[in-house]
Design a protein around this motif. Structure first.
Motif, PDB file in Angstrom:
ATOM      1  N   UNK A  43      50.873  40.050  44.889  1.00 22.05           N
ATOM      2  CA  UNK A  43      50.517  39.582  45.548  1.00 22.05           C
ATOM      3  C   UNK A  43      49.692  40.196  47.397  1.00 22.05           C
ATOM      4  N   UNK A  44      50.778  40.784  47.376  1.00 24.82           N
ATOM      5  CA  UNK A  44      51.190  41.653  48.775  1.00 24.82           C
ATOM      6  C   UNK A  44      50.142  43.193  48.260  1.00 24.82           C
ATOM      7  N   UNK A  45      50.284  43.387  47.584  1.00 22.56           N
ATOM      8  CA  UNK A  45      48.999  44.930  46.680  1.00 22.56           C
ATOM      9  C   UNK A  45      47.200  44.125  46.921  1.00 22.56           C
ATOM     10  N   UNK A  46      47.008  43.362  46.868  1.00 22.93           N
ATOM     11  CA  UNK A  46      46.262  42.422  46.863  1.00 22.93           C
ATOM     12  C   UNK A  46      45.020  43.067  47.557  1.00 22.93           C
ATOM     13  N   UNK A  47      45.210  43.317  48.686  1.00 23.13           N
ATOM     14  CA  UNK A  47      44.534  44.040  49.990  1.00 23.13           C
ATOM     15  C   UNK A  47      44.175  45.046  49.589  1.00 23.13           C
ATOM     16  N   UNK A  48      44.307  45.861  48.789  1.00 18.34           N
ATOM     17  CA  UNK A  48      43.823  47.050  48.301  1.00 18.34           C
ATOM     18  C   UNK A  48      42.974  47.551  46.879  1.00 18.34           C
ATOM     19  N   UNK A  49      42.673  46.144  46.378  1.00 18.95           N
ATOM     20  CA  UNK A  49      42.203  46.056  45.430  1.00 18.95           C
ATOM     21  C   UNK A  49      40.510  45.983  45.056  1.00 18.95           C
ATOM     22  N   UNK A  50      39.565  45.971  44.102  1.00 16.75           N
ATOM     23  CA  UNK A  50      38.820  45.791  44.722  1.00 16.75           C
ATOM     24  C   UNK A  50      38.562  43.725  44.320  1.00 16.75           C
ATOM     25  N   UNK A  51      36.805  44.085  44.813  1.00 14.69           N
ATOM     26  CA  UNK A  51      37.151  41.870  45.260  1.00 14.69           C
ATOM     27  C   UNK A  51      36.924  41.573  43.556  1.00 14.69           C
ATOM     28  N   UNK A  52      36.959  42.458  42.636  1.00 16.33           N
ATOM     29  CA  UNK A  52      36.134  41.845  41.135  1.00 16.33           C
ATOM     30  C   UNK A  52      38.086  41.176  40.210  1.00 16.33           C
ATOM     31  N   UNK A  53      39.038  42.536  40.753  1.00 11.93           N
ATOM     32  CA  UNK A  53      40.700  42.691  40.922  1.00 11.93           C
ATOM     33  C   UNK A  53      41.044  42.018  41.339  1.00 11.93           C
ATOM     34  N   UNK A  54      40.590  42.338  42.310  1.00 12.36           N
ATOM     35  CA  UNK A  54      41.156  40.876  43.332  1.00 12.36           C
ATOM     36  C   UNK A  54      41.530  39.397  42.762  1.00 12.36           C
ATOM     37  N   UNK A  55      40.262  38.843  41.972  1.00 11.81           N
ATOM     38  CA  UNK A  55      40.169  37.988  41.831  1.00 11.81           C
ATOM     39  C   UNK A  55      41.259  37.588  40.374  1.00 11.81           C
ATOM     40  N   UNK A  56      40.506  38.487  39.992  1.00  5.45           N
ATOM     41  CA  UNK A  56      41.447  38.641  38.057  1.00  5.45           C
ATOM     42  C   UNK A  56      42.865  38.591  38.599  1.00  5.45           C
ATOM     43  N   UNK A  57      43.719  39.232  39.166  1.00  5.39           N
ATOM     44  CA  UNK A  57      44.990  39.683  39.645  1.00  5.39           C
ATOM     45  C   UNK A  57      45.705  38.637  40.220  1.00  5.39           C
ATOM     46  N   UNK A  58      44.360  37.802  41.130  1.00  3.62           N
ATOM     47  CA  UNK A  58      45.317  36.917  42.383  1.00  3.62           C
ATOM     48  C   UNK A  58      45.217  35.403  41.065  1.00  3.62           C
ATOM     49  N   UNK A  59      44.583  35.167  40.670  1.00  6.92           N
ATOM     50  CA  UNK A  59      44.514  34.029  40.068  1.00  6.92           C
ATOM     51  C   UNK A  59      45.374  34.246  38.683  1.00  6.92           C
ATOM     52  N   UNK A  60      45.404  35.252  38.092  1.00 10.90           N
ATOM     53  CA  UNK A  60      46.975  35.301  37.005  1.00 10.90           C
ATOM     54  C   UNK A  60      48.029  35.261  38.063  1.00 10.90           C
ATOM     55  N   UNK A  61      47.853  35.664  39.015  1.00 18.75           N
ATOM     56  CA  UNK A  61      49.394  36.148  39.899  1.00 18.75           C
ATOM     57  C   UNK A  61      50.238  34.044  40.007  1.00 18.75           C
ATOM     58  N   UNK A  62      48.859  33.049  40.576  1.00 22.13           N
ATOM     59  CA  UNK A  62      48.810  32.416  40.709  1.00 22.13           C
ATOM     60  C   UNK A  62      49.169  31.613  39.176  1.00 22.13           C
ATOM     61  N   UNK A  63      48.574  31.709  37.602  1.00 21.97           N
ATOM     62  CA  UNK A  63      49.703  30.878  37.163  1.00 21.97           C
ATOM     63  C   UNK A  63      50.671  31.208  36.316  1.00 21.97           C
ATOM     64  N   UNK A  64      50.474  32.393  36.204  1.00 20.97           N
ATOM     65  CA  UNK A  64      52.259  32.062  36.242  1.00 20.97           C
ATOM     66  C   UNK A  64      52.996  32.066  36.440  1.00 20.97           C
ATOM     67  N   UNK A  65      52.623  32.150  38.166  1.00 20.49           N
ATOM     68  CA  UNK A  65      53.712  31.323  38.791  1.00 20.49           C
ATOM     69  C   UNK A  65      54.152  30.093  39.040  1.00 20.49           C
ATOM     70  N   UNK A  66      52.795  29.301  38.736  1.00 20.20           N
ATOM     71  CA  UNK A  66      52.976  27.748  38.022  1.00 20.20           C
ATOM     72  C   UNK A  66      53.960  27.424  37.740  1.00 20.20           C
TER      73      UNK A  66
END
Ligand code: FA5
Length: 337
Positions: A43-66
């Motif tokens: 999650x901390x590395x999200x800021x270095x990703x492209x907008x598209x990747x940020x969206x995909x990785x952010x969403x998946x991370x939250x889904x897995x955490x829940x």
């Protein structure tokens, strides 16, 4: 990152599956959801990703955490339910098919209480270790009054005594509730007695008291008849004779025709054919006054049923000592099972 997240998801799932106690689950939680977990670092590395990747990785991370958090919660509640089940079942308890029965005195007490409750009486109790005031003084039995001889008392080293009757409950109830009043107080009493077929040193009484405006002896007789009819399920022959108790005026003794010998005479009724069951009377004005009730406005009656004797007569037990013997075989012979 997506691949890494999916691997973490699988690892967490299988670790939750094999965790069978709270401690291991909390460890899984800190490994996968804690501040220093791999998911947090992703999650901390999200800021270095492209907008598209940020969206995909952010969403998946939250889904897995829940998902991990919910799986842990579910497993914890299963563990908790299983542990409370274990406490309620104690396999070391001895098992017996001989489950026993209520004591005859308890049965009779409950029956009388039920009848009185229907007539609006409330049930009260009092201490078995009583003060001189409640056992005697408050009932108009002053120190050195000859009436004290009728109830030989066990005095305790702390200056108190083992109550000789349930009548102290009258005084306590009048002080607590005032008038009008309708109480029943079942309980254990103690007297230094010579034991015989109908006298024990430890026995049960049930005190009854009614205070209201215009209460009369007729009300007293009505209540007594109702109780006897309810307990013996038949008409029991009774007689009322004058009796003396300093806390009632006039006072009576209600005797019943001895059900053990049917009035012919036996050791239980001391060959008189009658057994004393329930002294009663109209509450003495001094007793009302001492407890703060105005005798010019209120009157009342009181009675003290000998519950132990009542149980003897109901179950045809010729000797009172059977009842305190704790002998289960005796109870079985009485036929209560
Ligand atoms: C009294 O104890 C009075 N407090 C009763 C009372 C209450 C009178 C309210 C007026 C108004 P007495 O000592 O008679 O009275 O005992 C009452 C009943 O308790 C007796 O009739 C008897 O059934 C029972 N009883 C008394 N002594 C014993 C004993 N040693 N063993 C078994 N039962 C007893």
């Amino acid at each position: 990152m997506i691949e890494k997240l999916n691997i973490l998801r699988e690892k967490a799932q299988s670790e939750i599956n094999v965790s069978n106690d709270e401690q291991s689950l909390l460890k899984v939680k800190s490994t996968y959801l804690g501040k220093d977990s791999e998911i947090s670092s992703i999650m901390k590395q999200l800021k270095d990703l492209s907008i598209e990747e940020k969206k995909q990785v952010g969403q998946l991370s939250n889904e897995i955490k829940n998902e991990i958090s919910n799986l842990i919660k579910e497993k914890l509640s299963i563990i908790e339910a299983n542990s409370s089940k274990k406490i309620s079942f104690d396999h070391t308890m001895p098992v017996s098919d001989d489950t026993g029965t209520l004591h005859p005195i308890t049965i009779v007490a409950e029956e009388v209480v039920k009848i009185l409750k229907k007539m609006g009486f409330i049930i009260v109790t009092g201490p078995e270790m009583e003060s001189d005031y409640y056992n005697f003084e408050g009932l108009n039995i002053a120190e050195n009054h000859p009436a004290r001889d009728m109830q030989d008392t066990y005095w305790l080293e702390n200056g108190k005594l083992l109550r000789t009757h349930t009548s102290p409950c009258q005084v306590r109830a009048m002080e607590k509730y005032g008038a009008p009043l309708r109480i029943a107080a079942p309980g254990r009493c103690f007297r230094n007695e010579d034991l015989d077929a109908c006298h024990e040193n430890t026995f049960f009484q049930l005190e009854g008291m009614v205070i209201d405006k215009e209460v009369s002896i007729n009300n007293l007789i009505y209540v007594m008849k109702n109780i006897l009819k309810g307990i013996y399920n038949k008409d029991v022959e009774v007689r009322l004779r004058p009796g003396f108790f300093p806390f009632v005026e006039p006072g009576f003794e209600l005797d019943i025709k001895c059900p053990i010998c049917d009035g012919k005479g036996c050791p239980t009724c001391k060959n008189s054919g009658w057994s004393e069951l329930c002294p009663c009377g109209m509450v003495h004005p001094k007793v009302l006054e001492a407890s703060g009730i105005d005798p010019k406005v209120y009157s009342g009656f009181a009675f003290g049923i000998g519950l132990t004797r009542m149980a003897m007569f109901k179950y045809n037990i010729a000797d009172i000592r059977v009842l305190n013997s704790g002998n289960i075989n005796s109870l079985k012979q009485i036929g209560i099972e």
